[in-house]
Write a protein that holds these residues in place. Structure first.
Motif, PDB file in Angstrom:
ATOM      1  N   LEU A 280     -45.510  52.409 -21.359  1.00 11.66           N
ATOM      2  CA  LEU A 280     -46.644  51.482 -21.486  1.00 11.66           C
ATOM      3  C   LEU A 280     -47.228  51.244 -20.097  1.00 11.66           C
ATOM      4  N   SER A 282     -50.322  49.274 -17.710  1.00  8.38           N
ATOM      5  CA  SER A 282     -51.404  48.317 -17.540  1.00  8.38           C
ATOM      6  C   SER A 282     -51.849  48.357 -16.090  1.00  8.38           C
ATOM      7  N   LEU A 299     -43.465  41.037 -24.447  1.00  4.29           N
ATOM      8  CA  LEU A 299     -42.324  41.908 -24.165  1.00  4.29           C
ATOM      9  C   LEU A 299     -41.013  41.237 -24.544  1.00  4.29           C
ATOM     10  N   CYS A 317     -42.440  49.809 -18.686  1.00  6.25           N
ATOM     11  CA  CYS A 317     -43.741  49.161 -18.515  1.00  6.25           C
ATOM     12  C   CYS A 317     -44.149  49.264 -17.045  1.00  6.25           C
ATOM     13  N   VAL A 343     -39.562  47.122 -16.047  1.00  2.00           N
ATOM     14  CA  VAL A 343     -40.915  46.871 -15.543  1.00  2.00           C
ATOM     15  C   VAL A 343     -40.969  47.200 -14.060  1.00  2.00           C
TER      16      VAL A 343
END
Length: 464
Positions: A280, A282, A299, A317, A343
């Motif tokens: 994922l 962003s 999340l 992420c 992350v």
């Protein structure tokens, strides 16, 4: 006596400008194919203005690009023999005095400095200016245009005063002054571009400014990344970010393995790992108009569902970008006790960012326009890479994201968590909704930036 002294001081300041401007007007023949592009911000983080410069260069114009050089621009810009980048020096905020005084001193310095820099450039037919930030650049560019005979083209990405309002409040005197300034000098431009039809209508109705909508479009290098290039990118990023590294070593030491891919030692063929995590992505400027607590809450919900055995994959992420609130959110992320989610928050090289988007499984956008009138360019880039997107809803998002066709729109963390659950269930599922969105994006035959620019902007600069 005091009045005479003031008049002499003003004359001594403006006479050189008038003389220099008169000389530049006499050089108009040389200016016809020269354009100055101004970004009172980081050139490397201003892709739309980079694209303007590249498109102008491809159409035979020589381009001088003025801006801060905190981040590396795209290689295509650096390699063009028609584009010269002039570095602006950024004044750091003063550490003493009231905030209003600090801001005022910075604006005055920037105005004088930008005026000096612009006046010493080659004569130009046009000055392309990014807004925001427009204070003080709109008035300075307008003055230079008056002195030198250049036409001012403002590219409205948003309203500067609306962004300031997120920090100070909509009724703060500085915000009200900025709005008055933006309206006054915005009307003095010769041509205006904007990013949405909603902004075009607002400019016409409330500002009495006629603008042409030039939608953000992906550049040609935003496309799906071939699997072998995905593997090379993951191996490269794995040197600095552990979540891109393989969780287990292959049986053959000569086999290259990342968290997502594997290259066979004999055939050199790259394949996806069978039980790879979903990737994922962003992208953010880490500012007040993007609330990443929404993603973190979603999340947490996803982690709970995955732990409950809801046929969900592990999740990597990646949140890219630089900005003032980055450290704040890094602290929040470090406090989470994720087991199935990893992350990281890297700043990628300009050439690696399109490769990452083209390698990802899902994009998430948390941009919520301060004015409600601009669109997130990150979604445009993701769509260029055929990457489906979940985006937080706001006023004119429907001009870009078609809910249920190329992505999904959400209003809060609960809804985003449900969308992640639905899209990533039984991942990777060839028959799932995620793959259907990707198929729709492939079949949409999106217009690219160069084609769009030649249809909308080129006629304006050739005819006027």
């Amino acid at each position: 006596m005091a009045a005479c002294c003031a008049a002499l001081l003003l004359l001594s300041l403006f006479l050189p400008l008038l003389l220099l401007g008169g000389w530049k007007r006499r050089q108009r023949g040389r200016a016809a194919r020269h354009v100055v592009v101004v970004v009172l911000g980081d050139v490397g983080r201003s892709p739309r203005m980079q694209y303007h410069a590249l498109s102008l260069a491809k159409c035979g114009f020589s381009v001088t690009l003025l801006g801060f050089c905190n981040s590396k621009p795209h290689n295509e810009l650096l390699e063009s023999d028609r584009i010269q980048i002039v570095k602006l020096t950024e004044l750091q905020g003063l550490a003493v005095g009231p905030r209003v005084l600090q801001y005022g001193v910075k604006v005055v310095f920037q105005a004088v400095y930008l005026l000096w820099k612009l006046m010493w450039q080659e004569p130009a037919a046009y000055i392309f200016l990014q807004n925001p930030p427009g204070l003080p650049s709109i008035s300075v560019c307008w003055l230079v245009g008056c002195l030198c005979g250049s036409k001012l083209v403002i590219d409205w990405h948003n309203y500067g005063y609306s962004i300031m309002g997120l920090v100070h409040g909509a009724t703060h005197p500085i915000v009200l002054l900025a709005k008055w300034y933006e309206k006054l000098f915005g009307r003095l431009s010769d041509l205006n571009l904007c990013v949405t039809n909603a902004m075009r209508e607002d400019l016409a109705e409330n500002w009495h400014i006629r603008a042409v909508t030039v939608y953000d479009k992906p550049a040609s290098f935003f496309k799906e990344t071939p699997l072998d290039l995905q593997h090379e990118l993951f191996m490269k990023l794995g040197r600095t970010h552990s979540l891109f590294r393989a969780c287990s070593e292959p049986l053959d030491p000569a086999t290259e393995r990342s968290a997502f891919t594997e290259r066979d030692a004999q055939t050199r063929v790259v394949t996806h790992l069978c039980r790879r995590p979903a990737l994922l992505v962003s992208s953010t400027s880490w500012t007040e108009d993007e609330d990443f607590s929404i993603l973190l809450a979603a999340l947490e919900k996803f982690e709970q569902l995955a732990s409950d055995g809801d046929s969900l994959p592990s999740l990597v992420c990646v949140i890219t970008g630089k900005g003032p609130l980055k450290e704040h959110y890094i602290r929040l992320i470090s406090q989470k006790q994720f087991q199935r989610i990893q992350v990281c928050t890297p700043w990628l090289e300009a050439e690696d960012y399109p490769l990452l988007l083209g390698s990802a499984d899902l994009g998430v956008c948390l941009h919520k326009s301060s004015s409600g009138l601009d669109l997130p360019m990150k979604v445009v880039d993701m769509f260029g890479c055929c990457l489906p997107v979940c985006a937080v809803n706001f006023k004119c998002l429907h001009e870009l994201v078609k809910h249920g066709e190329n992505g999904l729109v959400f209003k809060d963390a609960e809804e985003l968590a449900s969308q992640l659950q639905m899209l990533l269930s039984k991942f990777p599922d060839p028959a799932g909704k995620l793959n259907q969105f990707r198929k729709n994006l492939r079949e949409s035959e999106q217009l690219r930036w160069d084609e769009s620019w030649q249809q909308t902007v080129l006629p304006l600069v050739m005819d006027s």
